[in-house]
Design a protein around this motif. Structure first.
Motif, PDB file in Angstrom:
ATOM      1  N   HIS A  30       0.840  -1.202   0.000  1.00  0.00           N
ATOM      2  CA  HIS A  30       0.000   0.000   0.000  1.00  0.00           C
ATOM      3  C   HIS A  30       0.870   1.245   0.000  1.00  0.00           C
ATOM      4  CE1 HIS A  30      -2.568  -3.184   1.499  1.00  0.00           C
ATOM      5  NE2 HIS A  30      -3.622  -2.425   1.254  1.00  0.00           N
ATOM      6  N   ASP A  31       0.847   1.966  -1.100  1.00  0.00           N
ATOM      7  CA  ASP A  31       1.633   3.198  -1.183  1.00  0.00           C
ATOM      8  C   ASP A  31       0.899   4.318  -0.450  1.00  0.00           C
ATOM      9  OD1 ASP A  31       3.559   5.026  -1.947  1.00  0.00           O
ATOM     10  OD2 ASP A  31       2.713   5.350  -3.953  1.00  0.00           O
ATOM     11  N   ASN A  32       1.651   5.166   0.225  1.00  0.00           N
ATOM     12  CA  ASN A  32       1.041   6.398   0.742  1.00  0.00           C
ATOM     13  C   ASN A  32       2.010   7.557   0.596  1.00  0.00           C
ATOM     14  OD1 ASN A  32       2.605   6.347   3.291  1.00  0.00           O
ATOM     15  ND2 ASN A  32       1.277   4.587   3.743  1.00  0.00           N
ATOM     16  N   TRP A  33       1.449   8.747   0.645  1.00  0.00           N
ATOM     17  CA  TRP A  33       2.240   9.967   0.383  1.00  0.00           C
ATOM     18  C   TRP A  33       2.126  10.945   1.534  1.00  0.00           C
ATOM     19  CZ3 TRP A  33       1.031  15.079   0.502  1.00  0.00           C
ATOM     20  CH2 TRP A  33       1.983  15.968  -0.023  1.00  0.00           C
ATOM     21  N   TRP A  34       3.236  11.512   1.889  1.00  0.00           N
ATOM     22  CA  TRP A  34       3.277  12.638   2.822  1.00  0.00           C
ATOM     23  C   TRP A  34       4.665  13.216   2.815  1.00  0.00           C
ATOM     24  CZ3 TRP A  34       5.643  11.911   7.937  1.00  0.00           C
ATOM     25  CH2 TRP A  34       6.090  10.612   8.164  1.00  0.00           C
ATOM     26  N   GLN A  35       4.932  14.178   3.702  1.00  0.00           N
ATOM     27  CA  GLN A  35       6.223  14.877   3.714  1.00  0.00           C
ATOM     28  C   GLN A  35       6.624  15.206   5.150  1.00  0.00           C
ATOM     29  OE1 GLN A  35       4.989  18.510   1.611  1.00  0.00           O
ATOM     30  NE2 GLN A  35       6.272  17.818  -0.094  1.00  0.00           N
ATOM     31  N   THR A  36       7.883  15.594   5.319  1.00  0.00           N
ATOM     32  CA  THR A  36       8.334  16.082   6.630  1.00  0.00           C
ATOM     33  C   THR A  36       7.370  17.170   7.124  1.00  0.00           C
ATOM     34  OG1 THR A  36      10.604  15.667   5.969  1.00  0.00           O
ATOM     35  CG2 THR A  36      10.290  17.138   7.841  1.00  0.00           C
ATOM     36  N   GLU A  37       7.016  18.077   6.225  1.00  0.00           N
ATOM     37  CA  GLU A  37       6.190  19.214   6.622  1.00  0.00           C
ATOM     38  C   GLU A  37       4.758  18.806   6.969  1.00  0.00           C
ATOM     39  OE1 GLU A  37       8.207  19.084   4.075  1.00  0.00           O
ATOM     40  OE2 GLU A  37       9.377  20.935   3.885  1.00  0.00           O
ATOM     41  N   THR A  38       4.269  17.734   6.370  1.00  0.00           N
ATOM     42  CA  THR A  38       2.877  17.358   6.662  1.00  0.00           C
ATOM     43  C   THR A  38       2.797  16.554   7.960  1.00  0.00           C
ATOM     44  OG1 THR A  38       2.790  15.239   5.493  1.00  0.00           O
ATOM     45  CG2 THR A  38       2.353  17.229   4.172  1.00  0.00           C
ATOM     46  N   GLY A  39       3.909  15.988   8.403  1.00  0.00           N
ATOM     47  CA  GLY A  39       3.970  15.328   9.718  1.00  0.00           C
ATOM     48  C   GLY A  39       3.282  13.979   9.802  1.00  0.00           C
ATOM     49  N   ALA A  40       2.368  13.721   8.907  1.00  0.00           N
ATOM     50  CA  ALA A  40       1.631  12.454   8.934  1.00  0.00           C
ATOM     51  C   ALA A  40       1.121  12.161   7.519  1.00  0.00           C
ATOM     52  CB  ALA A  40       0.459  12.530   9.917  1.00  0.00           C
ATOM     53  N   ILE A  41       0.638  10.943   7.365  1.00  0.00           N
ATOM     54  CA  ILE A  41       0.162  10.493   6.051  1.00  0.00           C
ATOM     55  C   ILE A  41      -1.005  11.365   5.596  1.00  0.00           C
ATOM     56  CG2 ILE A  41      -0.902   8.563   4.810  1.00  0.00           C
ATOM     57  CD1 ILE A  41       0.656   6.678   6.744  1.00  0.00           C
ATOM     58  N   MET A  42      -0.962  11.787   4.328  1.00  0.00           N
ATOM     59  CA  MET A  42      -1.984  12.688   3.783  1.00  0.00           C
ATOM     60  C   MET A  42      -2.818  12.013   2.705  1.00  0.00           C
ATOM     61  SD  MET A  42      -1.321  15.432   5.431  1.00  0.00           S
ATOM     62  CE  MET A  42      -1.827  16.953   4.674  1.00  0.00           C
ATOM     63  N   CYS A  43      -2.231  11.033   2.055  1.00  0.00           N
ATOM     64  CA  CYS A  43      -2.887  10.411   0.909  1.00  0.00           C
ATOM     65  C   CYS A  43      -2.462   8.954   0.945  1.00  0.00           C
ATOM     66  CB  CYS A  43      -2.339  11.094  -0.341  1.00  0.00           C
ATOM     67  SG  CYS A  43      -3.071  10.565  -1.879  1.00  0.00           S
ATOM     68  N   ALA A  44      -3.406   8.051   0.807  1.00  0.00           N
ATOM     69  CA  ALA A  44      -3.010   6.653   1.008  1.00  0.00           C
ATOM     70  C   ALA A  44      -3.937   5.680   0.302  1.00  0.00           C
ATOM     71  CB  ALA A  44      -3.006   6.327   2.504  1.00  0.00           C
ATOM     72  N   ASN A  45      -3.357   4.562  -0.042  1.00  0.00           N
ATOM     73  CA  ASN A  45      -4.161   3.400  -0.394  1.00  0.00           C
ATOM     74  C   ASN A  45      -4.545   2.777   0.947  1.00  0.00           C
ATOM     75  OD1 ASN A  45      -3.929   2.861  -3.499  1.00  0.00           O
ATOM     76  ND2 ASN A  45      -1.908   3.556  -2.839  1.00  0.00           N
ATOM     77  N   LEU A  46      -5.712   3.139   1.424  1.00  0.00           N
ATOM     78  CA  LEU A  46      -6.130   2.721   2.766  1.00  0.00           C
ATOM     79  C   LEU A  46      -6.327   1.217   2.817  1.00  0.00           C
ATOM     80  CD1 LEU A  46      -8.836   5.448   3.539  1.00  0.00           C
ATOM     81  CD2 LEU A  46      -6.449   5.421   4.252  1.00  0.00           C
ATOM     82  N   SER A  47      -6.291   0.718   4.053  1.00  0.00           N
ATOM     83  CA  SER A  47      -6.462  -0.725   4.211  1.00  0.00           C
ATOM     84  C   SER A  47      -7.846  -1.156   3.733  1.00  0.00           C
ATOM     85  CB  SER A  47      -6.284  -1.093   5.677  1.00  0.00           C
ATOM     86  OG  SER A  47      -7.159  -0.340   6.481  1.00  0.00           O
ATOM     87  N   SER A  48      -8.792  -0.222   3.744  1.00  0.00           N
ATOM     88  CA  SER A  48     -10.180  -0.589   3.445  1.00  0.00           C
ATOM     89  C   SER A  48     -10.514  -0.518   1.960  1.00  0.00           C
ATOM     90  CB  SER A  48     -11.111   0.364   4.196  1.00  0.00           C
ATOM     91  OG  SER A  48     -10.771   1.696   3.860  1.00  0.00           O
ATOM     92  N   MET A  49      -9.562  -0.093   1.138  1.00  0.00           N
ATOM     93  CA  MET A  49      -9.976   0.140  -0.255  1.00  0.00           C
ATOM     94  C   MET A  49      -9.153  -0.650  -1.261  1.00  0.00           C
ATOM     95  SD  MET A  49      -8.428   3.928  -0.630  1.00  0.00           S
ATOM     96  CE  MET A  49      -7.112   4.221  -1.785  1.00  0.00           C
ATOM     97  N   GLN A  50      -9.677  -0.682  -2.449  1.00  0.00           N
ATOM     98  CA  GLN A  50      -9.008  -1.354  -3.553  1.00  0.00           C
ATOM     99  C   GLN A  50      -7.780  -0.537  -3.960  1.00  0.00           C
ATOM    100  OE1 GLN A  50     -10.589  -4.134  -4.358  1.00  0.00           O
ATOM    101  NE2 GLN A  50      -8.982  -4.716  -5.806  1.00  0.00           N
ATOM    102  N   ILE A  51      -6.656  -1.200  -4.091  1.00  0.00           N
ATOM    103  CA  ILE A  51      -5.429  -0.488  -4.484  1.00  0.00           C
ATOM    104  C   ILE A  51      -5.435  -0.196  -5.972  1.00  0.00           C
ATOM    105  CG2 ILE A  51      -2.993  -0.965  -4.922  1.00  0.00           C
ATOM    106  CD1 ILE A  51      -2.663  -1.872  -2.273  1.00  0.00           C
ATOM    107  N   ARG A  52      -4.902   0.976  -6.348  1.00  0.00           N
ATOM    108  CA  ARG A  52      -4.606   1.212  -7.764  1.00  0.00           C
ATOM    109  C   ARG A  52      -3.091   1.203  -7.894  1.00  0.00           C
ATOM    110  NH1 ARG A  52      -9.262   5.179 -10.203  1.00  0.00           N
ATOM    111  NH2 ARG A  52     -10.871   3.703  -9.592  1.00  0.00           N
ATOM    112  N   PRO A  53      -2.501   0.132  -8.396  1.00  0.00           N
ATOM    113  CA  PRO A  53      -1.036   0.074  -8.452  1.00  0.00           C
ATOM    114  C   PRO A  53      -0.462   1.292  -9.178  1.00  0.00           C
ATOM    115  CG  PRO A  53      -1.978  -2.049  -9.015  1.00  0.00           C
ATOM    116  CD  PRO A  53      -3.125  -1.086  -8.932  1.00  0.00           C
ATOM    117  N   GLY A  54       0.508   1.934  -8.559  1.00  0.00           N
ATOM    118  CA  GLY A  54       1.142   3.126  -9.144  1.00  0.00           C
ATOM    119  C   GLY A  54       0.560   4.417  -8.611  1.00  0.00           C
TER     120      GLY A  54
END
Ligand code: PRX
Length: 592
Positions: free
Chosen positions: A373-397
C-alpha cells in the motif's frame, strides 16, 4: 500568552531563540489577506475539548497513558541489536527510563523549548532520549546516524541545540565540529552494552552514570497541543536544509492514520524500517504505533534481504512499513530468501518516500500474498496525507486517496484548480492537525510555502476521475535518493570547500534501485587540472564531510559552469546535458 489557534501561526507568529512564540516581524501581507479571505480560522479550529486540562504531551500519549490505563505490562519495543542482542521493553519500562532521562535533562538545566539533539543508531536509548526530551518540553531533533560532520553541524548551529545525546563512534565522527557549536552545553554519551572501552572524551557525560544516579521526574512538563515537539531538517532547493517544526498536536493525525493507512489493530507487532533521523522514523517509528499501544520491532542493523525476512519470521511481524528502494532491493534478491522464511504473520504492508512502481505492488501480491500500500506525505505534513487505505481497492502506481479530512488539489501555475487527469502542482488545504508550524527561524521560507490559501508541496501529480492521486515528480531541484531528500546546495557547499573546486553544480540522475543518485559537476580553480585522482579525492572529501547517503555517487568536470545572468547555477541545464534531453529555454544563460 494568548493561545493561538491552529493555523494562525502561519500569518502571525514566529519562534524566538528561547522557543517563545512572538508576533512576526515581517508578516507576509499577501499571504495574510489570502488566508483571511479563504478561511475563517476561528470557525474551523475550535479548541479541542477532550484534551485533559487542555494539555497534551506526545510522551504521555505514547507511554504513560498505557501505564495509567492498566496496560503497562504490554510490550512496547523489542530491540534486535546488530550483534543479535535482544532487549524487551514494556510500556512500564519505557515510563521508568523516560521519566529518569527527563530528570537527567532537567538537572542539566534543560527547559521547555530548548533544543535537544539525538545523533544515534537505532538503539533503545535513542527512543528513550527522544521521549525523555519530550517529557521535559524540549524540542527534540533526531539526526540520521549516517550523517557526516557537516550536516550535523549545520543543523545544530542553526537550531542552537543545547544538548547532544550520542554514542562513542558517532561522537568521534563529528569530533572536528564540536568546537563550532557555540550553543552546545553538554554531550551525553550512550555506551550501549559497553561496546566501547573508553567512551568518554573531554567533558562528556556518561548516559549510564547519569541514569543510575537520578530519580524519575516528578511530572511531565505542562505542554499543550500548541507546544513544539519534534524538529526535522529537510532539504529545499535553495540554501541549507530547514528545520521543520512540529507541535504535540501532530499525534492526533499520526494516531488516526496509523489505524486507517497502516491498519494498526490491537496486539499487532509492527516494524517500521525507517531511521528516526527522518520523519517516517518518528511519526511512524514512534508516535503512531505507540499512541496505539502496539508492539514495535526495532532492528538496529542495515538492509539485508535474508536478515529482514528473518526479523519478520522471528518476531511474527503483522504490519510492515518500508520504502520503495528497499522493496526494489528485495525484488532484486528474488524468491529464494522469501522461501527460506515463514512470512505468514504478515497482514499489511505499506510504503512511503518515493514513487512505488506498479510492478512492486504486483510483485508484493505474488510473493507476499498481499499488495503493497503506497502512501504519500512529507516532513512538513507530519503524517500520512494520501493513502491506499487498508479498506480500499489499491490502484497500483497511485498514492491513493486523501485521508479523511484532508483536502488535496492539483493546481495550475496560477494556483487555479485543474480538472482530473491534468498534471500540475500538488497542494494541500492548510489546517490539518499534523501541519508543521514553522521552519526554524526562517519565516520567509515558511510563508513562501503557503499561497492563495494552499500549502504548496513542491511535488507534481495528477488526480484521476475517481479522486486517486498519481505522483509525477518534484517541481524543484531537490534530489530524492533512496527516499532521502538531498539539497543540491548542501552538496555544492561541501564541494567548494575543497581547494581545487571553483564552482559546483549538483543534480539527481535516475537510478534503477535508489530512484535517483547524486551527481556533481565541478569547475576548477586556476592551477588545478582534472584527473582521475582528483575525482577520487573529491569523492572521498565529500563523503567525509557529508556521509555516503548524501555525497555524490559521481563527480564530473565542466570547464564552464552554466549559470544564469544573475549567477545562479543552472542545474536544469546540467541535468538536460547529462541525460541528453532538450536544453529548453537558455535565454537567461550567462554569456561566456
Ligand atoms: O517528493 C515526495 C516524496 O518524498 C517527499 C517528502 O520527503 P520527506 O519530507 O523526506 O518525507 C519522506 C517521508 C514521508 C515528497 O514531497 N514522496 C513521499 N512519498 C511519496 C513520494 N513520492 C512519490 N510517492 C510517494 N508515495
Amino acid at each position: 500568552m494568548a493561545i493561538s489557534r491552529l493555523g494562525d501561526n502561519m500569518a502571525f507568529e514566529y519562534i524566538n531563540k528561547n522557543g517563545d512564540r512572538k508576533p512576526k516581524i515581517k508578516p507576509n501581507i499577501e499571504n495574510l489577506s489570502n488566508f483571511k479571505k479563504d478561511f475563517n480560522w476561528e470557525e474551523v479550529f475550535e479548541e479541542i475539548p477532550w484534551l485533559p486540562g487542555g494539555g497534551l504531551n506526545n510522551a504521555y500519549v505514547c507511554i504513560d497513558s498505557h501505564v495509567d490505563s492498566g496496560n503497562g505490562n504490554n510490550v512496547a519495543m523489542i530491540w534486535n541489536g546488530k550483534n543479535d542482542e535482544e532487549e524487551t521493553y514494556t510500556f512500564n519500562d519505557l515510563k521508568v527510563h523516560t521519566d529518569k532521562f527527563a530528570n537527567v535533562l532537567k538537572e542539566l538545566g534543560v527547559c521547555k523549548g530548548d533544543r535537544v539533539f539525538v545523533f544515534m543508531d537505532r538503539l533503545p536509548e535513542c527512543y528513550i532520549s527522544v521521549f525523555g526530551g519530550l517529557k521535559i518540553g524540549a524540542i527534540v531533533g533526531p539526526l540520521f546516524s549516517a550523517f557526516g560532520p557537516d550536516p550535523v553541524k549545520d543543523r545544530m548551529v542553526d537550531s542552537e541545540a543545547k544538548i547532544l545525546v550520542t554514542q562513542p563512534e558517532l561522537r568521534k565522527k563529528i569530533e572536528g565540529i564540536i568546537p563550532d557549536l557555540p550553543d552546545l552545553e553538554k554531550i551525553i554519551v550512550v555506551n550501549k552494552n559497553n561496546r566501547t572501552d573508553d567512551p568518554l572524551v573531554d567533558d562528556d557525560l556518561s548516559y549510564e552514570d547519569l541514569m543510575s544516579s537520578t530519580i524519575p521526574i516528578e511530572s511531565i512538563e505542562n505542554t499543550s497541543q500548541y507546544d513544539y515537539s519534534i524538529m526535522h531538517y529537510t532539504s529545499g532547493t535553495t540554501g541549507k536544509p530547514k528545520g521543520a517544526l512540529h507541535r504535540h498536536q501532530s499525534i492526533v493525525q499520526q494516531y488516526a492514520t496509523g489505524k486507517w493507512a497502516l491498519d494498526f489493530q490491537k496486539d499487532d507487532i509492527y516494524w517500521c524500517t525507517a531511521d528516526p533521523g527522518w520523519v517516517t522514523g518518528t511519526s511512524y517509528g514512534m508516535f503512531a504505533p505507540w499512541s496505539s499501544g502496539i508492539t514495535q520491532i526495532i532492528y538496529e542493523g542495515g538492509f539485508s534481504a535474508s536478515k529482514w525476512y528473518s526479523v519478520i519470521e522471528k518476531y511474527n511481524v503483522n504490519v510492515w512499513y518500508t520504502a520503495p528502494t528497499a522493496i526494489r532491493m528485495l525484488m532484486k534478491a528474488g524468491e529464494a530468501p522469501i522461501k527460506k522464511n515463514d512470512l505468514s504473520s504478515l497482514r499489511f504492508i505499506a510504503s512511503v518516500g518515493e514513487p512505488l512502481n506498479p510492478e512492486a505492488v504486483v510483485w508484493g501480491n505474488e510473493n507476499y500474498g498481499m499488495p503493497i500500500h503506497d502512501n504519500w506525505w512529507q516532513t512538513e505534513t507530519g503524517a500520512i496525507m494520501c493513502a491506499n487505505l487498508s479498506s480500499m481497492q489499491i490502484r497500483p502506481g497511485s498514492m491513493g486517496l486523501p485521508i479523511p479530512g484532508i483536502e488535496l488539489a492539483i493546481l495550475d501555475k496560477d494556483l487555479k484548480r485543474l480538472p482530473p487527469n491534468e498534471p500540475g502542482i500538488l497542494a494541500v488545504k492548510p489546517g490539518w492537525p499534523s501541519q508543521f508550524f514553522a521552519y526554524w527561524k526562517n519565516d520567509e521560507r515558511y510563508n513562501s510555502r503557503f499561497k492563495r490559501g494552499w500549502y504548496i508541496t513542491g511535488d507534481e501529480a495528477f488526480m484521476d476521475e475517481d479522486g486517486y492521486f498519481w505522483f509525477q515528480g518534484r517541481s524543484d531541484d531537490v534530489i530524492n535518493t533512496a527516499g532521502h531528500l538531498v539539497s543540491p546546495f548542501e552538496v555544492e557547499s561541501a564541494l567548494i570547500e575543497h581547494k581545487a573546486v571553483a564552482e559546483a553544480g549538483v543534480i539527481g540522475i535516475p537510478d534503477k534501485l535508489a530512484m535517483e543518485v547524486v551527481k556533481a559537476f565541478v569547475s576548477l580553480n586556476n592551477g588545478f587540472e582534472w584527473s582521475k585522482e582528483l575525482r577520487l579525492e573529491l569523492m572521498k572529501f565529500s563523503r567525509g564531510k557529508l556521509s555516503s547517503a548524501v555525497a555524490p555517487r559521481d563527480i564530473d568536470y565542466v570547464e564552464i559552469m552554466p549559470k544564469t545572468r544573475s549567477g545562479k547555477i543552472m542545474r536544469r541545464l546540467l541535468k538536460a546535458r547529462e541525460l541528453g534531453l532538450p536544453e529548453g529555454d537558455t535565454s537567461t544563460l550567462e554569456d561566456d
